[in-house]
Motif scaffolding. Sequence first.
Motif, short mmCIF file in Angstrom:
data_model
loop_
_atom_site.label_atom_id
_atom_site.label_comp_id
_atom_site.label_asym_id
_atom_site.label_seq_id
_atom_site.Cartn_x
_atom_site.Cartn_y
_atom_site.Cartn_z
N ARG A 62 8.52 12.39 -0.58
CA ARG A 62 8.10 11.62 0.58
C ARG A 62 7.44 10.31 0.17
N ILE A 63 7.69 9.29 0.98
CA ILE A 63 7.01 8.01 0.81
C ILE A 63 6.39 7.62 2.15
N ARG A 64 5.13 7.21 2.10
CA ARG A 64 4.45 6.58 3.23
C ARG A 64 3.79 5.33 2.66
N ALA A 65 4.27 4.18 3.07
CA ALA A 65 3.84 2.94 2.42
C ALA A 65 4.01 1.76 3.37
N SER A 66 3.54 0.61 2.95
CA SER A 66 3.68 -0.59 3.78
C SER A 66 3.62 -1.84 2.89
N ILE A 67 4.18 -2.92 3.41
CA ILE A 67 4.10 -4.24 2.80
C ILE A 67 3.62 -5.22 3.86
N SER A 68 2.72 -6.12 3.49
CA SER A 68 2.18 -7.08 4.47
C SER A 68 1.97 -8.44 3.79
N GLN A 106 0.86 -1.19 0.00
CA GLN A 106 0.00 0.00 0.00
C GLN A 106 0.89 1.24 0.00
N VAL A 107 0.51 2.22 -0.80
CA VAL A 107 1.24 3.49 -0.87
C VAL A 107 0.24 4.63 -0.69
N SER A 108 0.42 5.45 0.35
CA SER A 108 -0.45 6.62 0.55
C SER A 108 0.22 7.91 0.07
N GLU A 109 1.54 7.95 0.09
CA GLU A 109 2.31 9.05 -0.49
C GLU A 109 3.49 8.44 -1.23
N GLY A 110 3.78 8.95 -2.43
CA GLY A 110 4.85 8.35 -3.21
C GLY A 110 5.63 9.36 -4.03
N VAL A 111 6.66 8.85 -4.69
CA VAL A 111 7.55 9.70 -5.48
C VAL A 111 6.98 9.86 -6.89
N ARG A 160 4.13 -2.14 -10.56
CA ARG A 160 3.22 -1.00 -10.53
C ARG A 160 4.02 0.24 -10.89
N GLY A 161 3.44 1.09 -11.72
CA GLY A 161 4.07 2.36 -12.01
C GLY A 161 3.89 3.33 -10.86
N SER A 162 4.48 4.51 -10.97
CA SER A 162 4.37 5.52 -9.93
C SER A 162 2.91 5.84 -9.64
N GLY A 163 2.60 6.02 -8.36
CA GLY A 163 1.23 6.32 -7.96
C GLY A 163 0.94 5.78 -6.58
N THR A 164 -0.28 5.99 -6.12
CA THR A 164 -0.69 5.54 -4.79
C THR A 164 -1.80 4.51 -4.91
N GLY A 165 -2.15 3.91 -3.77
CA GLY A 165 -3.20 2.90 -3.76
C GLY A 165 -2.76 1.67 -3.00
N SER A 166 -3.44 0.57 -3.24
CA SER A 166 -3.10 -0.70 -2.61
C SER A 166 -3.30 -1.82 -3.61
N VAL A 193 18.38 -16.93 -0.66
CA VAL A 193 18.98 -16.82 0.67
C VAL A 193 18.49 -15.62 1.47
N GLY A 194 17.79 -14.67 0.83
CA GLY A 194 17.35 -13.52 1.60
C GLY A 194 16.39 -12.64 0.83
N VAL A 195 15.73 -11.75 1.58
CA VAL A 195 14.81 -10.77 1.00
C VAL A 195 15.11 -9.40 1.61
N ALA A 196 14.80 -8.35 0.86
CA ALA A 196 15.01 -7.00 1.35
C ALA A 196 13.86 -6.11 0.91
N VAL A 197 13.63 -5.05 1.67
CA VAL A 197 12.60 -4.06 1.39
C VAL A 197 13.27 -2.70 1.32
N SER A 198 12.86 -1.86 0.37
CA SER A 198 13.44 -0.53 0.25
C SER A 198 12.42 0.49 -0.21
N GLY A 199 12.63 1.72 0.23
CA GLY A 199 11.97 2.89 -0.33
C GLY A 199 13.06 3.86 -0.76
N ASP A 200 12.81 4.64 -1.81
CA ASP A 200 13.89 5.47 -2.39
C ASP A 200 13.30 6.81 -2.83
N SER A 201 13.62 7.87 -2.09
CA SER A 201 13.07 9.19 -2.40
C SER A 201 14.13 10.27 -2.42
#
Length: 213
Positions: free
Chosen positions: A202-208, A78-83, A159-165, A188-196
Amino acid sequence: MFRILSAAALSLATAPVLAAPVSFDGAWKTQKFSLFSSNSYGFNGASVSVASDGAVSLAYRALDASFRDATSARWSWQVSEGVPPTDLRRKGGDDRNLALYFVFVPAAQEDSLKGASVRRLLTNDAARVLVYVWGGAHKRGAVLDSPYLGSRGKTVVLRGSGTGSASETVNLSRDFANAFGGPATALVGVAVSGDSDDTDSRIRASISGLQIN
């Protein structure tokens, strides 16, 4: 009796393998790329929140051997604010809302790289990384060269740039073969990133609900 046992064995052999959840817990470690800025990650078990204010960093979690032969994954994000839209092929201009990395290494190197930092893994010549992205000015399904990983990594735009879920299901085996031209090595591993940082946004987002099968 033999027929009964054979039928039972066949049933077990053909039964679908259930996806294993990956918890967003204290096992995740943050890797900064700058001394002066970093994202904020909120891990609560079922999900991770990502807040980024003109910053970039990633959080990494090693996976145990039960995931080494994984063929697929699914999650919700989910992304509520994005680049704004960016060119994800451009070094220094590739901001994105969210990225989920899947890190693979040859089986022969699993033991020697056990416990290695994500920085060491991402710079290992034998490592291969699939980076699934929400962001950029590209169509869904685009497979792009990574501006930082070189031949070791490919960006897959979901997903292209934008907000939503949205909810995603990816075929790791197929995407690995398409990206790198051969069967997948050991996950062997996983990673999560945001890049602004490049767009100073600003980014406000989540992964679940991350599950790997």
